[in-house]
Design an enzyme around this catalytic site. Structure first.
Site, PDB file in Angstrom:
ATOM      1  N   GLY A  11      48.668  42.753  29.114  1.00 57.20           N
ATOM      2  CA  GLY A  11      49.229  41.397  29.253  1.00 57.20           C
ATOM      3  C   GLY A  11      48.993  40.594  27.989  1.00 57.20           C
ATOM      4  O   GLY A  11      47.896  40.620  27.440  1.00 57.20           O
ATOM      5  N   ARG A  72      52.871  48.259  28.302  1.00 58.92           N
ATOM      6  CA  ARG A  72      52.018  49.082  29.154  1.00 58.92           C
ATOM      7  C   ARG A  72      52.518  50.502  28.904  1.00 58.92           C
ATOM      8  O   ARG A  72      53.719  50.748  28.892  1.00 58.92           O
ATOM      9  CB  ARG A  72      52.187  48.703  30.609  1.00 58.92           C
ATOM     10  CG  ARG A  72      52.055  47.188  30.798  1.00 58.92           C
ATOM     11  CD  ARG A  72      51.138  46.786  31.915  1.00 58.92           C
ATOM     12  NE  ARG A  72      51.214  45.342  32.124  1.00 58.92           N
ATOM     13  CZ  ARG A  72      50.180  44.519  32.048  1.00 58.92           C
ATOM     14  NH1 ARG A  72      48.966  44.960  31.784  1.00 58.92           N
ATOM     15  NH2 ARG A  72      50.334  43.234  32.277  1.00 58.92           N
ATOM     16  N   ASP A 103      40.951  44.876  29.898  1.00 58.37           N
ATOM     17  CA  ASP A 103      40.050  46.004  30.159  1.00 58.37           C
ATOM     18  C   ASP A 103      40.773  47.351  30.170  1.00 58.37           C
ATOM     19  O   ASP A 103      40.197  48.366  29.779  1.00 58.37           O
ATOM     20  CB  ASP A 103      39.222  45.777  31.434  1.00 58.37           C
ATOM     21  CG  ASP A 103      40.078  45.649  32.674  1.00 58.37           C
ATOM     22  OD1 ASP A 103      41.285  45.364  32.542  1.00 58.37           O
ATOM     23  OD2 ASP A 103      39.538  45.836  33.787  1.00 58.37           O
ATOM     24  N   THR A 125      43.215  38.056  26.985  1.00 56.78           N
ATOM     25  CA  THR A 125      43.808  37.939  28.323  1.00 56.78           C
ATOM     26  C   THR A 125      43.587  36.527  28.835  1.00 56.78           C
ATOM     27  O   THR A 125      42.539  35.931  28.575  1.00 56.78           O
ATOM     28  CB  THR A 125      43.192  38.955  29.323  1.00 56.78           C
ATOM     29  OG1 THR A 125      43.529  38.557  30.657  1.00 56.78           O
ATOM     30  CG2 THR A 125      41.678  39.026  29.228  1.00 56.78           C
ATOM     31  N   ASP A 127      43.131  35.859  31.840  1.00 50.36           N
ATOM     32  CA  ASP A 127      42.377  35.919  33.105  1.00 50.36           C
ATOM     33  C   ASP A 127      40.870  35.661  32.967  1.00 50.36           C
ATOM     34  O   ASP A 127      40.198  35.440  33.967  1.00 50.36           O
ATOM     35  CB  ASP A 127      42.588  37.295  33.764  1.00 50.36           C
ATOM     36  CG  ASP A 127      44.055  37.571  34.051  1.00 50.36           C
ATOM     37  OD1 ASP A 127      44.784  36.600  34.317  1.00 50.36           O
ATOM     38  OD2 ASP A 127      44.461  38.739  34.006  1.00 50.36           O
ATOM     39  N   ASP A 129      38.571  37.727  32.444  1.00 43.75           N
ATOM     40  CA  ASP A 129      37.904  38.681  33.351  1.00 43.75           C
ATOM     41  C   ASP A 129      37.241  39.849  32.641  1.00 43.75           C
ATOM     42  O   ASP A 129      37.082  40.914  33.233  1.00 43.75           O
ATOM     43  CB  ASP A 129      38.921  39.189  34.388  1.00 43.75           C
ATOM     44  CG  ASP A 129      40.079  39.946  33.746  1.00 43.75           C
ATOM     45  OD1 ASP A 129      40.208  39.903  32.511  1.00 43.75           O
ATOM     46  OD2 ASP A 129      40.845  40.580  34.487  1.00 43.75           O
ATOM     47  N   ARG A 171      44.610  37.854  38.323  1.00 45.35           N
ATOM     48  CA  ARG A 171      44.378  39.192  38.902  1.00 45.35           C
ATOM     49  C   ARG A 171      43.222  39.124  39.897  1.00 45.35           C
ATOM     50  O   ARG A 171      43.248  38.329  40.809  1.00 45.35           O
ATOM     51  CB  ARG A 171      44.129  40.223  37.798  1.00 45.35           C
ATOM     52  CG  ARG A 171      45.342  40.405  36.903  1.00 45.35           C
ATOM     53  CD  ARG A 171      45.307  41.713  36.183  1.00 45.35           C
ATOM     54  NE  ARG A 171      44.163  41.826  35.309  1.00 45.35           N
ATOM     55  CZ  ARG A 171      43.949  42.852  34.489  1.00 45.35           C
ATOM     56  NH1 ARG A 171      44.801  43.853  34.435  1.00 45.35           N
ATOM     57  NH2 ARG A 171      42.887  42.885  33.711  1.00 45.35           N
ATOM     58  N   ALA A 186      41.394  19.444  42.543  1.00 42.64           N
ATOM     59  CA  ALA A 186      42.009  20.014  43.754  1.00 42.64           C
ATOM     60  C   ALA A 186      41.088  19.827  44.958  1.00 42.64           C
ATOM     61  O   ALA A 186      39.864  19.801  44.815  1.00 42.64           O
ATOM     62  CB  ALA A 186      42.281  21.495  43.539  1.00 42.64           C
ATOM     63  N   HIS A 215      48.046  13.102  50.251  1.00 42.00           N
ATOM     64  CA  HIS A 215      48.402  14.478  49.898  1.00 42.00           C
ATOM     65  C   HIS A 215      47.143  15.282  49.580  1.00 42.00           C
ATOM     66  O   HIS A 215      46.068  14.702  49.358  1.00 42.00           O
ATOM     67  CB  HIS A 215      49.304  14.481  48.669  1.00 42.00           C
ATOM     68  CG  HIS A 215      48.577  13.980  47.454  1.00 42.00           C
ATOM     69  ND1 HIS A 215      48.624  12.672  47.075  1.00 42.00           N
ATOM     70  CD2 HIS A 215      47.745  14.601  46.587  1.00 42.00           C
ATOM     71  CE1 HIS A 215      47.867  12.512  46.003  1.00 42.00           C
ATOM     72  NE2 HIS A 215      47.314  13.670  45.695  1.00 42.00           N
ATOM     73  N   ARG A 252      51.208  32.333  30.883  1.00 47.33           N
ATOM     74  CA  ARG A 252      50.915  33.261  29.791  1.00 47.33           C
ATOM     75  C   ARG A 252      51.469  32.794  28.453  1.00 47.33           C
ATOM     76  O   ARG A 252      51.143  33.368  27.412  1.00 47.33           O
ATOM     77  CB  ARG A 252      51.502  34.637  30.131  1.00 47.33           C
ATOM     78  CG  ARG A 252      50.775  35.353  31.234  1.00 47.33           C
ATOM     79  CD  ARG A 252      50.110  36.626  30.757  1.00 47.33           C
ATOM     80  NE  ARG A 252      51.079  37.640  30.422  1.00 47.33           N
ATOM     81  CZ  ARG A 252      51.410  38.650  31.237  1.00 47.33           C
ATOM     82  NH1 ARG A 252      50.852  38.759  32.426  1.00 47.33           N
ATOM     83  NH2 ARG A 252      52.270  39.538  30.845  1.00 47.33           N
TER      84      ARG A 252
HETATM   85  P1  ADP Z   1      45.119  45.131  30.127  1.00 46.32           P
HETATM   86  O1  ADP Z   1      44.682  45.704  28.827  1.00 46.32           O
HETATM   87  O2  ADP Z   1      45.683  43.762  29.986  1.00 46.32           O
HETATM   88  O3  ADP Z   1      44.039  45.263  31.191  1.00 46.32           O
HETATM   89  P2  ADP Z   1      46.529  47.387  31.360  1.00 46.32           P
HETATM   90  O4  ADP Z   1      45.497  47.621  32.386  1.00 46.32           O
HETATM   91  O5  ADP Z   1      47.954  47.473  31.755  1.00 46.32           O
HETATM   92  O6  ADP Z   1      46.382  45.971  30.638  1.00 46.32           O
HETATM   93  O7  ADP Z   1      46.271  48.446  30.194  1.00 46.32           O
HETATM   94  C1  ADP Z   1      47.057  48.447  29.021  1.00 46.32           C
HETATM   95  C2  ADP Z   1      47.267  49.852  28.523  1.00 46.32           C
HETATM   96  O8  ADP Z   1      45.993  50.452  28.213  1.00 46.32           O
HETATM   97  C3  ADP Z   1      47.882  50.813  29.526  1.00 46.32           C
HETATM   98  O9  ADP Z   1      49.286  50.692  29.623  1.00 46.32           O
HETATM   99  C4  ADP Z   1      47.476  52.151  28.920  1.00 46.32           C
HETATM  100  O10 ADP Z   1      48.313  52.477  27.836  1.00 46.32           O
HETATM  101  C5  ADP Z   1      46.075  51.856  28.387  1.00 46.32           C
HETATM  102  N1  ADP Z   1      45.070  52.320  29.354  1.00 46.32           N
HETATM  103  C6  ADP Z   1      44.721  51.758  30.535  1.00 46.32           C
HETATM  104  N2  ADP Z   1      43.795  52.491  31.181  1.00 46.32           N
HETATM  105  C7  ADP Z   1      43.550  53.567  30.394  1.00 46.32           C
HETATM  106  C8  ADP Z   1      42.696  54.721  30.493  1.00 46.32           C
HETATM  107  N3  ADP Z   1      41.916  54.907  31.562  1.00 46.32           N
HETATM  108  N4  ADP Z   1      42.718  55.609  29.488  1.00 46.32           N
HETATM  109  C9  ADP Z   1      43.504  55.435  28.411  1.00 46.32           C
HETATM  110  N5  ADP Z   1      44.336  54.382  28.260  1.00 46.32           N
HETATM  111  C10 ADP Z   1      44.367  53.462  29.213  1.00 46.32           C
END
Ligand code: ADP
Length: 319
Positions: A11, A72, A103, A125, A127, A129, A171, A186, A215, A252
């Protein structure tokens, strides 16, 4: 190292461009070239990249999104594609990589590091998180977007004496809901980290009404349930009618706040320092106002903890 690369993955978030700029300029400052990989790990696998020089990252610090595009890429989880990408990098003389993302992207970065290609993670991100860092790049801008929207919703809610449910992103994390709820005053905030009590929410709305309040604003994090499901629940249980606003992807976008630009700059530069010291498999972050680096694996094996003292406080302030 003479040449490194940078990519953005998962993201997108406001401030990623400030981080890219910092990576390029800090590396150039040390006489190191930077290749910009387009479309995250998809571009990595195919070796799709261009040289980023000082000028190429001019005029982007104020822009939301990411100059390098994001994606992704499910196939990147397979070893064969990771090795393929590493080969492409070696052919181009690239010796290390800065990964700006969440992550999921960090997991990919760790896999590459284990296969002998050093990576450093930068938390990008909205988030907030990622374990190990108190703030992620984009969180502050998203928050400002959310509270600006809630302020506007409150105007019309007051005029029409409506109660509103505002569904926000995050998320599985409640940080956006929590901080925005506190900042916008809020009446109720629902976050994944705390079990909600529908009767308590109803009591709060009714108590407000009895006090002459016209409200209520209820914020629900997407990780709890959808805004429309919460509206249904309130209608069924207490015949309370609410309007629902799902803020969605506007959270975003937008020009990054000063805080996110500075964070992007500090963390992007730190990532280059760590990589040039030959320390792959690290993540950079911020703790007690200090820039830190820590084991990349910690960032996806540990659990993110929202600051629940804010939850308690919001309840105390919205009686
Ligand atoms: P974010 O990085 O925002 O958490 P995603 O979870 O969609 O977003 O992960 C982004 C990209 O990271 C995925 O599309 C994939 O290419 C790679 N990725 C995610 N998990 C793994 C993993 N276990 N091993 C290798 N690459 C990964």
């Amino acid at each position: 190292m003479k040449k490194i690369a940078v990519l953005t993955s998962g993201g997108d978030s406001p401030g990623m461009n400030a981080a890219i700029r910092a990576v390029v300029r800090k590396a150039n400052f040390h006489g190191v070239e930077v290749m910009g990989i387009n479309h995250g790990y998809e571009g990595f696998i195919e070796g799709r990249m261009d040289l980023l020089d000082l000028g190429s990252v001019g005029g982007i610090i104020q822009r939301g999104g990411t100059k390098l595009f994001s994606s992704r890429c499910p196939q990147f989880k397979e070893d064969q594609f990771q090795y393929q990408g590493i080969e492409k990098m070696k052919e181009a003389g690239v010796e290390g990589l800065v990964v700006i993302g969440g992550d999921g992207s960090y997991r990919g970065a760790m896999e590459l590091t284990k296969k002998g290609f050093p990576c450093v993670g930068v938390p990008g991100t909205i988030d907030n998180d990622i374990p190990g860092t108190e703030y992620t790049i984009g969180f502050d801008t998203a928050l400002n977007t959310v509270i600006e929207s809630i302020d506007k919703i409150r105007d019309t809610a007051t005029s029409h004496e409506n109660s509103f449910i505002v569904e926000v992103m995050g998320r599985d994390a409640g940080d956006i809901a929590l901080w925005a709820g506190l900042a916008a005053g809020a009446e109720s905030i629902l976050i994944p980290e705390e079990a909600y009590d529908i009767d308590e929410i109803i009591t709060r709305i009714k108590r407000g009404e009895a006090r002459g309040k016209k409200h209520s604003i209820i914020i629900v994090a997407e990780g709890v349930m959808s805004g429309s499901d919460l509206a249904k629940l309130l209608k069924e249980k207490a015949n309370i009618t609410t309007r629902v606003s799902v803020l969605g992807h506007i959270q975003r976008g937008g020009s990054p706040s000063a805080r996110d630009r500075v964070l992007g700059g500090r963390l992007g530069a730190k990532a280059v320092e760590v990589l040039l010291e030959g320390r792959g498999g690290r993540a950079v972050g911020i703790k007690n106002h200090q820039v830190i680096d820590y084991d990349l694996e910690e960032a996806f094996t540990k659990k993110h903890k929202a600051d629940l003292s804010l939850y308690t406080l919001s309840k105390e302030l919205s009686i």
